[in-house]
Design a protein around this motif. Structure first.
Motif, PDB file in Angstrom:
ATOM      1  N   HIS B  29       0.862  -1.188   0.000  1.00 40.44           N
ATOM      2  CA  HIS B  29       0.000   0.000   0.000  1.00 40.44           C
ATOM      3  C   HIS B  29       0.894   1.232   0.000  1.00 40.44           C
ATOM      4  O   HIS B  29       1.788   1.341   0.824  1.00 40.44           O
ATOM      5  N   GLY B  46     -10.211  -5.669  -5.977  1.00 43.49           N
ATOM      6  CA  GLY B  46      -8.899  -5.419  -6.568  1.00 43.49           C
ATOM      7  C   GLY B  46      -8.306  -6.729  -7.035  1.00 43.49           C
ATOM      8  O   GLY B  46      -8.733  -7.795  -6.597  1.00 43.49           O
ATOM      9  N   GLY B  47      -7.306  -6.628  -7.912  1.00 41.46           N
ATOM     10  CA  GLY B  47      -6.717  -7.837  -8.468  1.00 41.46           C
ATOM     11  C   GLY B  47      -5.934  -8.607  -7.425  1.00 41.46           C
ATOM     12  O   GLY B  47      -5.780  -8.162  -6.286  1.00 41.46           O
ATOM     13  N   SER B  50      -3.166  -7.080  -4.743  1.00 45.39           N
ATOM     14  CA  SER B  50      -3.334  -5.639  -4.574  1.00 45.39           C
ATOM     15  C   SER B  50      -3.416  -5.243  -3.099  1.00 45.39           C
ATOM     16  O   SER B  50      -3.631  -4.084  -2.777  1.00 45.39           O
ATOM     17  N   LYS B  52      -5.504  -6.546  -0.626  1.00 45.25           N
ATOM     18  CA  LYS B  52      -6.821  -6.537   0.009  1.00 45.25           C
ATOM     19  C   LYS B  52      -6.775  -7.230   1.359  1.00 45.25           C
ATOM     20  O   LYS B  52      -7.182  -6.665   2.369  1.00 45.25           O
ATOM     21  N   HIS B 209     -13.201 -10.619  -5.127  1.00 45.45           N
ATOM     22  CA  HIS B 209     -13.183 -10.163  -6.502  1.00 45.45           C
ATOM     23  C   HIS B 209     -14.234 -10.896  -7.316  1.00 45.45           C
ATOM     24  O   HIS B 209     -14.130 -11.027  -8.510  1.00 45.45           O
ATOM     25  N   VAL B 223     -11.952  -0.026  -4.885  1.00 45.01           N
ATOM     26  CA  VAL B 223     -11.073  -0.847  -5.724  1.00 45.01           C
ATOM     27  C   VAL B 223      -9.640  -0.452  -5.422  1.00 45.01           C
ATOM     28  O   VAL B 223      -9.267   0.713  -5.537  1.00 45.01           O
ATOM     29  N   GLY B 225      -5.522  -0.834  -6.108  1.00 48.12           N
ATOM     30  CA  GLY B 225      -4.600  -1.145  -7.197  1.00 48.12           C
ATOM     31  C   GLY B 225      -3.446  -0.183  -7.128  1.00 48.12           C
ATOM     32  O   GLY B 225      -3.614   0.959  -6.681  1.00 48.12           O
ATOM     33  N   ASN B 226      -2.268  -0.634  -7.542  1.00 46.62           N
ATOM     34  CA  ASN B 226      -1.060   0.192  -7.505  1.00 46.62           C
ATOM     35  C   ASN B 226      -0.820   0.818  -6.129  1.00 46.62           C
ATOM     36  O   ASN B 226      -0.293   1.919  -6.018  1.00 46.62           O
ATOM     37  N   LEU B 230      -8.188   3.111  -6.037  1.00 43.15           N
ATOM     38  CA  LEU B 230      -8.385   3.644  -7.389  1.00 43.15           C
ATOM     39  C   LEU B 230      -9.744   4.291  -7.535  1.00 43.15           C
ATOM     40  O   LEU B 230      -9.931   5.238  -8.289  1.00 43.15           O
ATOM     41  N   ILE B 245      -7.676   0.566 -14.950  1.00 43.34           N
ATOM     42  CA  ILE B 245      -7.720  -0.714 -14.218  1.00 43.34           C
ATOM     43  C   ILE B 245      -9.153  -1.044 -13.806  1.00 43.34           C
ATOM     44  O   ILE B 245      -9.636  -2.170 -13.988  1.00 43.34           O
ATOM     45  N   TYR B 249     -11.434  -4.067 -15.008  1.00 41.52           N
ATOM     46  CA  TYR B 249     -11.952  -4.937 -13.951  1.00 41.52           C
ATOM     47  C   TYR B 249     -13.453  -5.141 -14.110  1.00 41.52           C
ATOM     48  O   TYR B 249     -13.954  -6.257 -14.005  1.00 41.52           O
TER      49      TYR B 249
END
Lengths: 375, 264
Positions: B29, B46-47, B50, B52, B209, B223, B225-226, B230, B245, B249
């Motif tokens: 994070h 999130g993927g 990521s 979660k 997900h 969500v 991500g990165n 997001l 993303i 998604y």
């Protein structure tokens, strides 16, 4: 909706002849007290009761269970019971409880009987014996397959096992054997000195160590070090489905995992025993020199003369069998683990206890047989 | 569905402020902030990888963030175990991905643990509550005396849910509740969560997900991500966002199917 402050108590009281008033927060933190009150409550002896639940400020599943249980009990005693003023959301909760109630009773009734427990115990023992024999049989088949087709032998794994279970066990085995030699000689020295039979300490240490204590010490150590490791390792592999992967790749877990370990131990344990014998006798000689004024030369010449070679050979001869027992028990227990965490701990413990037990039983049988043969 | 403006006026159950997490050199994070209000079903999506589950572990105090603060019921998550720890711990329940059931105990004993440890109820009453919870998550009664290893994956998940809600907590965490379940059971699980939420007034924080679950159950979704949030909002709001993303998604073939089913 759910109030968790325990300060608001749950209360129940009688108003008039047939009105039961409930108040407060019927939640888990208040239930113990409320349950006690309800159990000892003197219900008015009338045929119709009205429950006023308007003042219930909070209710959770536990509260609903208690309310439903009490209402059911009163109804079963032949009273007509009605509930009024229940908040709709609490009503839903109560509805959920009552619709599931019949299934709850079913659980409480199903308690296992002693007889069926005994049956389970017997069938479990029978199953265990059968699977243990099947495992030994499978191992034997794989051994013969490996003998007829030496390319199946996993040399790498075997040498790895030799290093892990043999070479790395040298320091601890040596230290323990040395200390055992010291202890035996010390205890013996006390007694022998009284009879002026100092020289017999050589026979005492030599024979007892070469024949029994050396192999046993090594076996017990190896069972604790390696047998338990096999069980835990295989168990974890089972949990991570590595065994299933091996089988679906067309390989045999016994050939891949068990045989190298058994072979490794069968070579390592006799070697460790020789090493333990040397250090144990050395420990004894040290004490003999220190306590009984027996020089090393005297000790060794007496040793050569009076401690027969057969004692050494018997000790060394038992070692491979000890190794086999330890390796097979450890691997077998590991194979029995069924994707279950506490199984790993249980089976590891069993593998150590069982292998030490079997080693000692085997040793005792050897002693009996050898005494028949007078060797 | 929750009315957004009405919910926002309540004091938040969870506040995550600028949380950063690192495993060695890997940044999980970078800067994550979100707020969860009582009574809502909040999903963290999130993927894979990521962060979660890491965020959930940080919220319930199992793991410390490298920077930032997390407040659970207004209390610092990093210090949950201090002071009147029991008061906090009985206010939320966690259903772990693998269930986290104690394998040496039967299903019924597993579910009974919080009651036995945190209350002084009569065994009889504990048994009744436990049986009721087992029934209410849709498990057959004969499974009550079985050990976790004798249960199927879906049953284990339900058993873990029963244990998480046995104290009727205000807040329920679900880590991937429907992962690895067949579509029928997964849909049943979604309904179960909604039903329990309606019945017990739970706040639910779920990591998932599963797009069907997101559309069907979640009031709001964040969500990840990165290393950042997001996007945050209802699924319909998220579907409008242009973040590549999130777009991928939600608008992949699976996303479209789920949206056409629930999102209208």
């Amino acid at each position: 909706m759910i109030e968790h402050s325990p300060s608001v108590e749950a209360r129940i009281c009688i108003i008039g002849d047939s009105m039961i008033q409930c108040e407060g927060s019927w939640t888990i933190s208040n239930l113990a007290a409320l349950d006690h009150v309800l159990h000892t409550f003197h219900w008015p002896v009338v045929s119709e009761l009205v429950w006023d639940t308007m003042k219930i400020t909070a209710m959770d599943t536990g509260g609903a269970v208690l309310l439903h249980r009490t209402l059911t009990k009163l109804r079963n005693e032949g009273r007509r019971v009605s509930v009024q003023g229940l908040r709709p959301d609490f009503g839903e909760l109560l509805q959920m409880v009552s619709s599931n109630w019949s299934r709850i009773d079913a659980v409480k009734a199903s308690k296992s009987r002693a007889l069926s427990q005994f049956e389970q115990w017997v069938s479990q023992k029978v199953r265990q014996t059968v699977t243990a024999m099947a495992f030994v049989g499978e191992c034997t088949v794989e051994v013969f397959r490996a003998i007829t087709n030496p390319s199946l032998i996993r040399w790498r794994a075997m040498f790895h096992s030799l290093e892990l279970d043999g070479f790395l066990a040298l320091p601890i085995t040596g230290l323990l054997a040395f200390l055992m030699g010291v202890v035996i000689a010390y205890q013996g020295a006390e007694q022998l000195q009284r009879f002026g039979a100092n020289i017999f300490v050589v026979d005492l240490v030599g024979i007892s160590f070469l024949r029994e204590i050396g192999p046993l010490i090594v076996a017990i150590l190896v069972a604790g070090r390696s047998g338990s490791a096999y069980a835990a390792e295989f168990g974890t592999m089972k949990v991570t489905e590595e065994f299933d992967a091996i089988r679906t790749l067309g390989l045999s877990p016994i050939q891949l995992l068990v045989l190298p370990r058994v072979c490794g131990l069968v070579i390592a344990v006799p070697l460790l025993t020789v090493y333990a014998d040397v250090l144990g006798v050395f420990g004894g000689a040290l004490v003999a020199f220190n306590r009984l004024d027996l020089s090393l030369t005297e000790f060794l010449s007496r040793f050569e003369e009076w401690v027969a070679l057969r004692h050494f050979l018997i000790g060394i001869g038992k070692a491979p069998f000890f190794a086999m027992i330890i390796a097979v028990v450890g691997c077998y227990q590991g194979f029995q683990i069924r994707g279950n965490v506490d199984d790993v701990g249980l089976r590891t413990t069993i593998s150590v206890v069982q292998s030490i037990f079997l080693v000692i039983v085997f040793d005792a049988m050897c002693s009996i047989v050898f005494s028949w043969w007078n060797i | 569905m929750m009315n957004e403006t009405e919910v926002q006026t309540d004091t938040p159950v969870i506040e995550v402020n600028h949380v950063g997490t690192r495993f060695g050199t890997a940044v999980v994070h970078e800067d994550v902030s979100l707020t969860i209000y009582p009574g809502e079903v909040f999903a963290i999506a999130g993927g894979n990888g990521s962060g979660k589950s890491t965020l959930l572990r940080e919220i319930v105090g199992l793991q410390l963030p490298a920077s930032g603060t997390i407040r659970l019921f207004g209390k610092d998550s990093a210090r949950l175990g201090e002071g009147n720890a029991q008061d906090i711990y009985r206010r939320f329940g966690v259903m772990f991905q693998q269930g986290g059931l104690f394998s040496s105990l039967t299903l019924a004993e597993n579910v009974a643990i919080p009651l036995k440890e945190h209350t002084n109820l009569q065994p009889e009453l504990i048994r009744e509550i436990v049986a009721l919870k087992i029934a209410s998550v849709g498990l057959p009664m004969d499974s009550a005396t079985k050990y976790p290893s004798e249960l199927s994956g879906g049953m284990r998940r339900r058993a873990a849910l029963a244990r998480a809600i046995v104290m009727d907590p205000e807040l329920l965490f679900l880590d991937e509740p429907t992962a690895g379940l067949d579509p029928i059971i997964a849909a049943g699980f979604d309904e179960l969560v909604l039903q329990l939420k309606g019945l017990l007034g739970l706040t639910v924080v779920m990591i998932t997900h599963d797009l069907d679950t997101l559309w069907r159950v979640a009031d709001r979704v964040a969500v990840l991500g990165n290393g950042k949030v997001l996007g945050i909002g209802t699924m319909l709001e998220l579907a409008e966002l242009s973040d590549p993303i999130i777009y991928e998604y939600l608008h992949g073939p699976r996303g479209r199917a789920a949206q056409s089913q629930y999102g209208t």
